[in-house]
Design a protein around this motif. Sequence first.
Motif, PDB file in Angstrom:
ATOM      1  N   TYR A 263       0.859  -1.173   0.000  1.00  7.29           N
ATOM      2  CA  TYR A 263       0.000   0.000   0.000  1.00  7.29           C
ATOM      3  C   TYR A 263       0.904   1.233   0.000  1.00  7.29           C
ATOM      4  CZ  TYR A 263      -3.205  -3.609   1.568  1.00  7.29           C
ATOM      5  OH  TYR A 263      -3.941  -4.771   1.664  1.00  7.29           O
ATOM      6  N   TRP A 265       0.777   5.516   0.341  1.00  3.34           N
ATOM      7  CA  TRP A 265       0.048   6.752   0.625  1.00  3.34           C
ATOM      8  C   TRP A 265       1.082   7.842   0.858  1.00  3.34           C
ATOM      9  CZ3 TRP A 265      -0.472  10.673   4.114  1.00  3.34           C
ATOM     10  CH2 TRP A 265      -1.600  11.505   3.961  1.00  3.34           C
ATOM     11  N   TRP A 266       0.993   8.893   0.075  1.00  2.00           N
ATOM     12  CA  TRP A 266       1.950   9.985   0.119  1.00  2.00           C
ATOM     13  C   TRP A 266       3.364   9.428   0.001  1.00  2.00           C
ATOM     14  CZ3 TRP A 266       3.986  13.203   4.728  1.00  2.00           C
ATOM     15  CH2 TRP A 266       4.512  14.415   4.284  1.00  2.00           C
ATOM     16  N   LYS A 273      -1.918  -1.538   6.138  1.00  2.86           N
ATOM     17  CA  LYS A 273      -2.630  -0.256   6.138  1.00  2.86           C
ATOM     18  C   LYS A 273      -2.563   0.401   7.510  1.00  2.86           C
ATOM     19  CE  LYS A 273      -5.926  -1.258   2.413  1.00  2.86           C
ATOM     20  NZ  LYS A 273      -7.350  -1.360   2.032  1.00  2.86           N
ATOM     21  N   LYS A 280       1.155   8.332   9.357  1.00  4.40           N
ATOM     22  CA  LYS A 280       0.459   9.617   9.208  1.00  4.40           C
ATOM     23  C   LYS A 280       0.387  10.345  10.551  1.00  4.40           C
ATOM     24  CE  LYS A 280      -2.826   7.993   5.676  1.00  4.40           C
ATOM     25  NZ  LYS A 280      -4.277   7.844   5.376  1.00  4.40           N
TER      26      LYS A 280
END
Length: 303
Positions: A263, A265-266, A273, A280
Amino acid sequence: MSWLPGTDSGALDDPQSVEMVIIPRTGDIGNFEVKRALPFRRKRMVGPFIFWDQMGPGEFLTGQGIDVRPHPHIGLSTVTYLFNGTMDHKDSLGNDMRIVPGDVNLMTAGSGIVHSERTGHDIRETPSNLYGIQSWIAQPKSHEAGAPAFEHTDVKKLPRFDADGIQGRVILGEFDGIKSPASTQWETLYVDLNLSGGARLPISATTEERAIYVLKGQIEIAGVVYDPEQMMVLRPGDKITVKALDDVRMMLLGGAAMDGPRYIWWNFVSSSKDQLEQAKEDWRKGRFAKVPGDEKEFIPLPE
């Protein structure tokens, strides 16, 4: 480099040995153009390569340069490889390194690292340029939560070969019996190649997943012509021959299929996940380490 938002461009399917042609989408980081081939909606990774940016070629006026403020990474290794220009790398381990053409800058995030990439103050005193590739390599599950690390390999230490109109440098992994000294955590292939017009390069099927990214010139595979600034994903198990229709510069990349999906993200990559969510929160709350000498700025977490 930091993740840029954007939508996928296009892909073309070919019935021969090329499984897919990825047409990179173009983005901008402070008046500097990048072309992104990976991740792509129909091809998230090629071997461990999960991110692929062509940076430039671009020119800066006096006083200008690239300024990628401190930002975090987890679960990946960044590989910076330049053709022209320089970049100054600083990270939260205290490394301060100027990257020059042909060097391999390998920063491994593990459980978390922060870095910045900028044009040096001395370089800004005159006009300058920048051209290269930055890629991310996903770490295997056994290493993605490990300690961060940094390794810089000077261009003089990378093995070269030159025969039959083909010149090359092995950046990572092993190609045709020639092995790079740079460290890898997963079976990885990364080669910088220059082919004179008319030269033919056989590529074995030994590596499970492979792709070619052409920077300059046209190539032909199985009678089909391919233009530059595209990524050709090769069909697994096929032995292919690349013919240079004129002088060509291209990158060969790939490796073993990853040990499960990733995965992204950014600037974070993980097999979990939950780990992305934790990263984050850690960046939002300022829990990542600072970059010595570049503590005043940072890229905020995207909303």
